[in-house]
Design an enzyme around this catalytic site. Sequence first.
Site, short mmCIF file in Angstrom:
data_model
loop_
_atom_site.label_atom_id
_atom_site.label_comp_id
_atom_site.label_asym_id
_atom_site.label_seq_id
_atom_site.Cartn_x
_atom_site.Cartn_y
_atom_site.Cartn_z
N GLU A 44 93.86 45.47 51.19
CA GLU A 44 93.22 46.40 50.27
C GLU A 44 93.13 47.74 51.00
O GLU A 44 92.62 47.78 52.13
CB GLU A 44 91.83 45.90 49.88
N ARG A 269 90.25 33.11 60.22
CA ARG A 269 90.29 34.51 60.67
C ARG A 269 90.31 34.58 62.20
O ARG A 269 89.70 33.74 62.86
CB ARG A 269 89.02 35.24 60.21
N LYS A 279 85.28 45.80 57.61
CA LYS A 279 85.68 47.18 57.33
C LYS A 279 84.47 48.03 56.96
O LYS A 279 84.43 49.22 57.26
CB LYS A 279 86.70 47.20 56.19
P1 ATP Z 1 87.69 43.01 52.73
O1 ATP Z 1 88.46 42.13 51.78
O2 ATP Z 1 86.30 42.60 52.98
O3 ATP Z 1 87.84 44.46 52.49
P2 ATP Z 1 89.59 42.02 54.64
O4 ATP Z 1 89.51 42.12 56.12
O5 ATP Z 1 89.71 40.69 54.01
O6 ATP Z 1 88.33 42.80 54.15
P3 ATP Z 1 92.02 42.76 53.32
O7 ATP Z 1 92.59 44.11 53.17
O8 ATP Z 1 91.69 42.00 52.09
O9 ATP Z 1 90.73 42.95 54.19
O10 ATP Z 1 92.94 41.90 54.27
C1 ATP Z 1 94.32 41.82 54.12
C2 ATP Z 1 94.82 40.52 54.66
O11 ATP Z 1 94.48 40.35 56.03
C3 ATP Z 1 94.24 39.35 53.92
O12 ATP Z 1 95.30 38.46 53.59
C4 ATP Z 1 93.30 38.72 54.88
O13 ATP Z 1 93.25 37.34 54.69
C5 ATP Z 1 93.90 39.09 56.23
N1 ATP Z 1 92.84 39.22 57.24
C6 ATP Z 1 91.76 40.00 57.17
N2 ATP Z 1 90.97 39.85 58.25
C7 ATP Z 1 91.58 38.94 59.04
C8 ATP Z 1 91.26 38.34 60.30
N3 ATP Z 1 90.14 38.68 60.96
N4 ATP Z 1 92.11 37.44 60.81
C9 ATP Z 1 93.23 37.12 60.15
N5 ATP Z 1 93.59 37.64 58.96
C10 ATP Z 1 92.78 38.53 58.40
MG MG Z 2 89.98 40.63 51.75
#
Ligand code: ATP
Ligand code: MG
Length: 566
Positions: A44, A269, A279
Site C-alpha cells: 500500500e 512477518r 508504518k
Molecule cells: P499496513 O498494511 O499496516 O500499512 P504493511 O506493513 O502490511 O502495513 P503493506 O504495504 O500492506 O504494509 O505490505 C506489503 C506487503 O509486505 C504485504 O504483502 C505484507 O504482507 C508484506 N509485509 C509487510 N510487513 C512485513 C514484514 N514485517 N515481514 C514480511 N512481510 C511483510
Molecule cells: Mg498490509
Amino acid sequence: MDEKNISAENSFEKKPKNFIYEIIEEDIKTNKWNGRVHTRFPPEPNGYLHIGHAASICLNYGIARDFNGKFNLRFDDTNPEKEEVEYVESIIEDVKWLGGDFEDRIFYASDYFEQMYNWAVELIKKGKAYVDDLNPDEIRKYRGTLTEPGKESPYRNRSVEENLDLFERMRKGEFKNGQKVLRAKIDMASPNINMRDPIMYRIVHAEHHRQGNKWCIYPTYDWAHGIEDSIEKITHSICTLEFENHRPLYDWFLNELGVYHPQQIEFARINLNYTVMSKRKLLKLVQEKFVDGWDDPRMPTVSALRRRGYTPEAIRNFTDNSGIAKRDKVSDISLLEFSIREDLNKSAQRAMAVLKPLKVVITNYPENKTEELEAVNNPEDSSMGTRKIPFSREVFIEQTDFMENPPKGFHRLIPGGEVRLRYAYIIKCEEVIKNKDGEVIELHCTFDPETKSGTGTSQKKVKGTIHWVSANHSISAEVRLYDRLFSVEEPDADKEKDFLELLNPNSLEIISNALIEPSLKDSKPGTRFQFERHGYFCVDTKFTTKEKLVFNRTVTLKDSWGNKTK
Ligand code: ATP
Ligand code: MG
C-alpha cells in the site's frame, strides 16, 4: 539514483529453501497451475518500504526467478486518504534497487475499480451483498465478539432492487462519508468474525492520487485484495500471518463470483529488534522530526539502509538467512550488521580518517618535505590495487591513541613509547604539550627513517600500529556515527510507555571536523569505504555538498588490525 546504478547492483545468487518452496515444487509436480508460477508484491503506498517488506520482495521475486515464473509489483492503492505519489515513487525505486525485477508489470489496484464495482453489483444481484445504513459505531456493536455471535442489521434484508439503486447512488456521491456501506451477506453468527457481513465499500469523499475525483466509494482491503490477485492470475498469493483468518473470506468472494482463484500462503512477518516496523509509527518519527526523513540512516527502511551504505546483496542475504517461518519471531539487528560487514569487507576500499584529531609534530622530519607512501586499497582483493598517501612533518592521530597514564596492555602511544604509523614509520613520543587546563594538545615525536613500511632496513618491531593523516594534506569532513534507534530491544512490547519515550537519545553523534586522507576528496555520494579501525562508511547522499563531504557510518568493524579506538 540513476537506473544504471540500480541495475548494476542487482544479482540474486542464492536459492533459499523454505516451506513455501516445498508447496510450489509440489504444485509443479502435480501440474496444479499448468506449471505456471506467478507471484507479486502488493504494497500500500502509504509509507516507505522497510526491511520486512524487503523480505517479502526477496521471497516473492526469488520464487518467480527460481521457478522461471513472473513477479508483479502491484500498488494496493485503495485508501486515498493515506496514500501519496511520493510513496509510489520511493517503492518503485526500492524494489528495483533490491533486484525485484517486475519487468513491465507494474499494476495499480485503482485501475481495477470499475471491475470491482461490477463484481459488487453481481453479488448484490445474487442476494449476496447489501447496502447498510448503520453507522460505523453501530456496525461495530452489531458485530459481536469472539465469544458472542453478531446481530443482523435491520437493513440486511433490503430487496435486490433497492440495494442496486442505493449502491449506484453511493457511487454517484449522493451520500456523506460514513452514511452507508456495502456489506457482503454471509453469516453474522460465524465463529470467524471476518465472515460476519464484512464491509466491501465505504464512502470516502477524497481525491485519489491516480483516479482524482472519479470515485467516492472505495473498496476495503478485504474485498479488494483477493480479487486483485485473481485479476492478475497470481498463482501463489503469499502474505503475512494476520491474513490467515481472512482466507475463508477471500475464498468466499472468489467462489461466489466464480472467478480465477489463487492459492494463499501465509508466512510470519520479519521483525527486527531495537526498532519499530509499523508504518504509522515510522511516519510519526518523520512527521515529528525525530529523524531527518524516511531515509534517515537510523530508520529500518530500505531507503535508509541504502543511504547508510547497505548493499542490496547484504539485505538479501540477511532476509535469506533469517528464514521464512510460520511463527513470528524477532531477528537480531546484529545479523543484518554481520551481513553488510561480510559484503563490504570484500568490496570497500580502505582509507584513513581521524575522527578526533591530536596533532603530532615529528621534530626530526624535514620541514616542507612530503613523501608519497603506498597504501593497499583492499587486503582482501589485490585487484583493487594501491594508492598514494602523503606524509609530512605534522600529522594527526586519534586522541584515543595516546595515553599519558595507560593501563596495562595499552599498545599505542605513551610518553617515551613507540608506535608504528600505518604505511609509514615508527615514531617515538618525546614530549607532551598541554594547554593551561592540563589537556594534551600536541605531541612532539621523532621518527626512525630506517623503519619505513615495506622498504625500511630496520628490524625493529612495535606492538601497536595506528592510523593518521598528514596535517597539511588532509581534508575536513563530517562524520555521522549511529547507534540503535531505540534503547530497548522491543519498543512495541512495552504497553505502558509511548514508543517515543523509548527512543535512544544518543542514536546519532555528529563529528563535524573529522580529517580524512586527501585521496577521498572527490568521492561521489553513495561511495563506500572502510575507514581503518573505525568501520565502514558511505558518502551521504543527502547532506554532502560541494564544500563538504558527509559520511555515514554503515557499521562498526568487528575485527581490526590495530587496537580499537572506540
Ligand atoms: P499496513 O498494511 O499496516 O500499512 P504493511 O506493513 O502490511 O502495513 P503493506 O504495504 O500492506 O504494509 O505490505 C506489503 C506487503 O509486505 C504485504 O504483502 C505484507 O504482507 C508484506 N509485509 C509487510 N510487513 C512485513 C514484514 N514485517 N515481514 C514480511 N512481510 C511483510
Ligand atoms: Mg498490509
